[in-house]
Motif scaffolding. Structure first.
Motif, mmCIF file in Angstrom:
data_model
loop_
_atom_site.group_PDB
_atom_site.id
_atom_site.type_symbol
_atom_site.label_atom_id
_atom_site.label_comp_id
_atom_site.label_asym_id
_atom_site.label_seq_id
_atom_site.Cartn_x
_atom_site.Cartn_y
_atom_site.Cartn_z
ATOM 1 N N ARG A 2 -19.930 12.397 18.381
ATOM 2 C CA ARG A 2 -19.127 12.942 19.462
ATOM 3 C C ARG A 2 -19.660 14.318 19.844
ATOM 4 O O ARG A 2 -20.018 15.097 18.970
ATOM 5 C CB ARG A 2 -17.655 13.043 19.050
ATOM 6 N N ARG A 3 -19.659 14.567 21.162
ATOM 7 C CA ARG A 3 -20.169 15.851 21.642
ATOM 8 C C ARG A 3 -19.542 16.153 22.993
ATOM 9 O O ARG A 3 -19.292 15.235 23.792
ATOM 10 C CB ARG A 3 -21.693 15.788 21.761
ATOM 11 N N VAL A 4 -19.268 17.438 23.240
ATOM 12 C CA VAL A 4 -18.695 17.875 24.512
ATOM 13 C C VAL A 4 -19.437 19.118 24.991
ATOM 14 O O VAL A 4 -19.681 20.043 24.203
ATOM 15 C CB VAL A 4 -17.193 18.207 24.380
ATOM 16 N N GLU A 5 -19.779 19.142 26.266
ATOM 17 C CA GLU A 5 -20.347 20.333 26.897
ATOM 18 C C GLU A 5 -19.724 20.501 28.272
ATOM 19 O O GLU A 5 -19.291 19.521 28.896
ATOM 20 C CB GLU A 5 -21.874 20.239 27.032
ATOM 21 N N HIS A 6 -19.678 21.745 28.738
ATOM 22 C CA HIS A 6 -19.111 22.035 30.059
ATOM 23 C C HIS A 6 -20.256 22.115 31.062
ATOM 24 O O HIS A 6 -21.089 23.019 31.004
ATOM 25 C CB HIS A 6 -18.345 23.360 30.012
ATOM 26 N N ILE A 7 -20.298 21.153 31.985
ATOM 27 C CA ILE A 7 -21.363 21.066 32.981
ATOM 28 C C ILE A 7 -20.744 20.657 34.313
ATOM 29 O O ILE A 7 -19.788 19.880 34.344
ATOM 30 C CB ILE A 7 -22.437 20.034 32.570
ATOM 31 N N MET A 8 -21.280 21.160 35.409
ATOM 32 C CA MET A 8 -20.794 20.834 36.755
ATOM 33 C C MET A 8 -19.350 21.275 36.971
ATOM 34 O O MET A 8 -18.659 20.745 37.844
ATOM 35 C CB MET A 8 -20.911 19.323 37.034
ATOM 36 N N GLY A 9 -18.856 22.185 36.151
ATOM 37 C CA GLY A 9 -17.507 22.681 36.337
ATOM 38 C C GLY A 9 -16.434 21.913 35.611
ATOM 39 O O GLY A 9 -15.243 22.147 35.833
ATOM 40 N N PHE A 10 -16.820 20.981 34.729
ATOM 41 C CA PHE A 10 -15.836 20.212 33.979
ATOM 42 C C PHE A 10 -16.428 19.796 32.638
ATOM 43 O O PHE A 10 -17.650 19.812 32.448
ATOM 44 C CB PHE A 10 -15.376 18.972 34.763
ATOM 45 N N PRO A 11 -15.569 19.421 31.675
ATOM 46 C CA PRO A 11 -16.088 18.980 30.383
ATOM 47 C C PRO A 11 -16.704 17.588 30.489
ATOM 48 O O PRO A 11 -16.148 16.696 31.126
ATOM 49 C CB PRO A 11 -14.849 18.964 29.481
ATOM 50 N N VAL A 12 -17.847 17.428 29.852
ATOM 51 C CA VAL A 12 -18.498 16.117 29.763
ATOM 52 C C VAL A 12 -18.556 15.750 28.288
ATOM 53 O O VAL A 12 -19.225 16.420 27.497
ATOM 54 C CB VAL A 12 -19.919 16.149 30.352
ATOM 55 N N SER A 13 -17.839 14.692 27.926
ATOM 56 C CA SER A 13 -17.787 14.277 26.526
ATOM 57 C C SER A 13 -18.543 12.973 26.330
ATOM 58 O O SER A 13 -18.489 12.072 27.177
ATOM 59 C CB SER A 13 -16.341 14.115 26.054
#
Length: 241
Positions: A2-13
């Motif tokens: 599992r991984r989450v990063e903030h890209i394009m203005g929203f969280p991408v998990s």
């Protein structure tokens, strides 16, 4: 994994429920999404989209990726009679309604191409899944802490367009005014490119957009109109309680 990063203005998990995942694959997914944001964001003055909008780049000189995005946008502009338009009259070029789903779908294709069989990629509530069953909640348009439906998918994508996050930001480009006939439109489709673009285009069309979206190949629709009435197609994959 599992991984989450903030890209394009929203969280991408990203969640992968599989074994033998190639090392560095998740890094490749997030690198691609950051690259797409840098290249296609209208909010970055040095992006390819901004340069094209200012006339610093000729349409025939854009990258293959941007050419594909603009071709998709044009197809849906024509299909909606101009209600959906990434460059409404008097406004700047903003292909975000296509780019998000397209970029995330390409990231999902990276996963599938590397042999990952079971994953869920969630970009700010728009989701691509493989190897389900997966359950995807549809946010209630009037209550942020509730869902109005739960969908169950094995493979495919779900995207929602609505007024609850950013207000009346989706325009009917035929009038130049915000589209207010619907509170939310959720589309289930084979790819997130289709789901996301169809959902936004349907919202731009207003109440007529539900039937229009239902007529798009491979799409199922769950919508809530301005009167808080639910309108859905028979094939919406509602989860059994």
């Amino acid at each position: 994994m599992r991984r989450v990063e903030h890209i394009m203005g929203f969280p991408v998990s990203l969640r992968i429920d599989d074994t033998g995942v190639p090392e560095g694959l998740a890094d490749e997914v997030y690198t691609w999404l950051r690259e797409a944001d840098a290249r296609f964001s209208p909010f970055r003055p040095d992006s390819e989209v901004s340069r094209l909008d200012r006339g610093e780049l000729r349409p025939e000189d854009v990258s293959a990726g941007l050419a594909e995005v603009l071709a998709i946008a044009e197809r849906y502009r024509v299909a909606t009679g101009g209600a959906f338009d990434v460059r409404p009259p008097g406004r700047r070029l903003d292909p975000c309604a296509v780019v998000k789903g397209w970029a995330v779908q390409r990231a999902a294709d990276l996963l599938a191409g590397a042999g990952v069989r079971r994953f869920c990629l969630n970009a700010g509530g728009d989701v691509v899944v493989a190897g389900g069953p997966w359950r995807v909640g549809v946010r209630h348009p009037a209550h942020a802490d509730r869902v109005c439906a739960v969908l169950e998918l094995t493979d495919g994508a779900v995207a929602t367009s609505g007024r609850y996050e950013r207000g009346d930001h989706i325009l009917d480009a035929r009038t130049g005014r915000p589209s207010t006939g619907l509170l939310g439109v959720t589309v289930v489709a084979p790819t997130l490119t289709e789901a996301d673009t169809v959902a936004t285009a349907a919202f731009a069309l207003g109440p007529d957009g539900v039937a229009w979206a239902a007529g798009q190949r491979g799409c199922e629709v769950y919508a809530v109109d301005a009167g808080h009435r639910v309108r859905r197609t028979p094939g919406v994959p509602l989860a059994v309680a």
